[in-house]
Design an enzyme around this catalytic site. Structure first.
Site, PDB file in Angstrom:
ATOM      1  N   TYR A 142     -61.805  -6.637  50.593  1.00 11.85           N
ATOM      2  CA  TYR A 142     -62.969  -6.487  50.940  1.00 11.85           C
ATOM      3  C   TYR A 142     -63.688  -5.203  50.430  1.00 11.85           C
ATOM      4  O   TYR A 142     -64.972  -5.505  50.228  1.00 11.85           O
ATOM      5  CB  TYR A 142     -63.209  -6.696  52.676  1.00 11.85           C
ATOM      6  CG  TYR A 142     -62.494  -7.903  53.176  1.00 11.85           C
ATOM      7  CD1 TYR A 142     -61.862  -8.977  52.286  1.00 11.85           C
ATOM      8  CD2 TYR A 142     -62.792  -8.321  54.450  1.00 11.85           C
ATOM      9  CE1 TYR A 142     -61.466 -10.120  52.814  1.00 11.85           C
ATOM     10  CE2 TYR A 142     -62.233  -9.538  54.937  1.00 11.85           C
ATOM     11  CZ  TYR A 142     -61.688 -10.344  54.229  1.00 11.85           C
ATOM     12  OH  TYR A 142     -61.378 -11.608  54.755  1.00 11.85           O
ATOM     13  N   LYS A 187     -46.896  -8.903  52.300  1.00  9.39           N
ATOM     14  CA  LYS A 187     -46.393  -9.829  51.512  1.00  9.39           C
ATOM     15  C   LYS A 187     -45.700  -9.150  50.209  1.00  9.39           C
ATOM     16  O   LYS A 187     -45.928  -8.961  48.916  1.00  9.39           O
ATOM     17  CB  LYS A 187     -47.384 -10.505  50.634  1.00  9.39           C
ATOM     18  CG  LYS A 187     -47.215 -11.780  49.761  1.00  9.39           C
ATOM     19  CD  LYS A 187     -46.477 -12.731  50.330  1.00  9.39           C
ATOM     20  CE  LYS A 187     -46.064 -13.970  49.447  1.00  9.39           C
ATOM     21  NZ  LYS A 187     -45.079 -14.769  50.270  1.00  9.39           N
ATOM     22  N   ASP A 219     -47.041 -15.645  54.977  1.00 10.61           N
ATOM     23  CA  ASP A 219     -46.781 -16.839  55.048  1.00 10.61           C
ATOM     24  C   ASP A 219     -45.873 -17.384  56.227  1.00 10.61           C
ATOM     25  O   ASP A 219     -46.146 -18.186  57.097  1.00 10.61           O
ATOM     26  CB  ASP A 219     -46.347 -17.368  53.710  1.00 10.61           C
ATOM     27  CG  ASP A 219     -45.274 -16.659  52.996  1.00 10.61           C
ATOM     28  OD1 ASP A 219     -44.747 -15.504  53.626  1.00 10.61           O
ATOM     29  OD2 ASP A 219     -44.750 -17.160  51.840  1.00 10.61           O
ATOM     30  N   ASP A 243     -57.624 -10.897  58.849  1.00  9.67           N
ATOM     31  CA  ASP A 243     -58.894 -11.758  59.157  1.00  9.67           C
ATOM     32  C   ASP A 243     -58.435 -13.299  59.241  1.00  9.67           C
ATOM     33  O   ASP A 243     -58.715 -13.975  60.017  1.00  9.67           O
ATOM     34  CB  ASP A 243     -59.633 -11.729  57.885  1.00  9.67           C
ATOM     35  CG  ASP A 243     -61.093 -12.455  58.019  1.00  9.67           C
ATOM     36  OD1 ASP A 243     -61.369 -12.837  59.181  1.00  9.67           O
ATOM     37  OD2 ASP A 243     -61.894 -12.407  57.189  1.00  9.67           O
ATOM     38  N   ASP A 247     -58.091 -15.591  62.888  1.00 10.52           N
ATOM     39  CA  ASP A 247     -58.607 -16.683  63.245  1.00 10.52           C
ATOM     40  C   ASP A 247     -57.616 -18.051  63.496  1.00 10.52           C
ATOM     41  O   ASP A 247     -57.914 -18.930  64.411  1.00 10.52           O
ATOM     42  CB  ASP A 247     -59.216 -17.278  61.857  1.00 10.52           C
ATOM     43  CG  ASP A 247     -60.707 -16.567  61.956  1.00 10.52           C
ATOM     44  OD1 ASP A 247     -61.021 -15.676  62.653  1.00 10.52           O
ATOM     45  OD2 ASP A 247     -61.573 -17.184  60.919  1.00 10.52           O
TER      46      ASP A 247
END
Length: 347
Positions: A142, A187, A219, A243, A247
């Site tokens: 970001y 990851k 994942d 993020d 959610d």
């Protein structure tokens, strides 16, 4: 205590839920003998429309000089549907985080006994789920170097040791106050930035022998959150992963309108719901104000005013138990302002 609060309603449903957060804070201050002064600032599309900047200098100064920021939401379809837009509402949120040094985002995920049937997951899977996601907030893709052209584009997922160490320390300290279990989500099998995260986390784990540290690929973490959310206590991860995962976590509770968050770091803390601006619902009075109201509870708790926070949480729980909820949780449901007023009166 004398509070000076910067209020940033933002876009879409932001002003509607913001009003309920302000109301609940006023009522709580009245009950417990505090004083509060609110000052309002522009952010997001509303700020672009008025002054051409999604986070104007005046808003930054207002936030910097306040005890806390009560923020609602930014976002507008005019910009979402225009890939060539040079200025976007979300840039205001990123600028606020960067300029205030808000590197730690704390997002609690928990279930409410009276709402277990509202989750798309089975009640026996989610019952008792209660964990916190600590999301790094000012690094990663970001904020990394970017390029955007007609034929190619790239974002840089950049992290430094300092950035990783300070957010991991927040995660460990939260774990020590809870069930002493920290899951580092990365990851590392693919990304170099994640391997740095894992290396530093393994080094730091020796400083916290009283906390169980484990590691999980993002994942796998996404799958485990659905299969066994009760496994987690405190989860710490980088900006983009955090993020997305938080959610996903909102589904566990049954509505995105239920989850608050806090962003802390070097300057004034910001308290906000995790949901967006939901422009389609603007002005309809159907937005759930509970996440905004619970953000106020987190605000009080940040200042170690636990009784005040508990009073808000108790009133919210009572509203849910009695079915005083917006249409996302019941049919036909109550209006946004009716839910906010009921909770404020309960306090």
């Amino acid at each position: 205590m004398n509070f000076k609060i910067a209020v940033l309603p933002g876009d879409g449903i932001g002003p509607e839920i913001s009003a309920q957060g302000v109301l609940v804070m006023k009522k709580t201050c009245e009950r417990f003998g505090h004083t509060v002064e609110f000052a309002y600032g522009l952010v997001g599309a509303n700020a672009i429309d008025n002054v051409g900047d999604p986070f104007p200098e005046q808003t930054y100064k207002l936030c910097r000089d306040s005890d806390a920021v009560l923020f609602s939401a930014v976002g507008d379809p005019r910009y979402d549907n225009d890939p060539d837009a040079k200025v976007r509402p979300e840039q205001g949120l990123l600028a606020m985080r960067k300029k205030l040094g808000l590197f730690a985002n704390i997002r609690p995920v928990n279930t409410f006994p009276s709402l277990l049937d509202k989750s798309p997951l089975r009640a026996d899977i989610i019952r008792g789920a209660d964990f916190v996601c600590i999301r790094e907030l000012t690094g990663g893709m970001y904020f990394g170097k970017k390029h955007e052209g007609d034929d190619e584009a790239w974002d840089t997922n950049f992290y430094t040791r300092h950035e990783v160490e300070r957010i991991l320390r927040v995660g460990y300290e939260y774990a020590r106050k809870r069930r002493r279990h920290l899951t580092v989500v990365d990851k590392a099998n693919v990304l170099a930035s994640s391997r740095l995260w894992r290396k530093i986390a393994k080094e730091m784990a020796t400083e916290y022998p009283d906390v169980e540290t484990d590691f999980m690929y993002v994942d796998n973490a996404a799958m485990r959150m659905i299969q066994d959310p009760c496994f987690f206590d405190v989860m710490v991860t980088e900006n983009t992963f955090g993020d997305i995962l938080t959610d996903e976590g909102s589904v566990i509770s049954g509505s995105m309108g239920l989850l608050p968050s806090a962003s802390t770091g070097e300057s004034t803390p910001v308290f906000e719901p995790i949901h967006g601006s939901w422009p389609q619902a603007k002005g309809l009075g159907i937005a759930n104000p509970v996440a905004q109201i619970l953000s106020v509870a987190m605000l009080f708790e940040y200042f170690d005013l636990k009784e005040e926070g508990a009073a808000i949480r108790s009133a919210v729980q009572a509203s849910l138990d009695k079915g005083i909820t917006t249409p996302d949780l019941s049919t036909p449901g109550y209006k946004t302002y009716e839910v906010g007023q009921w909770i404020a009166d309960r306090i």
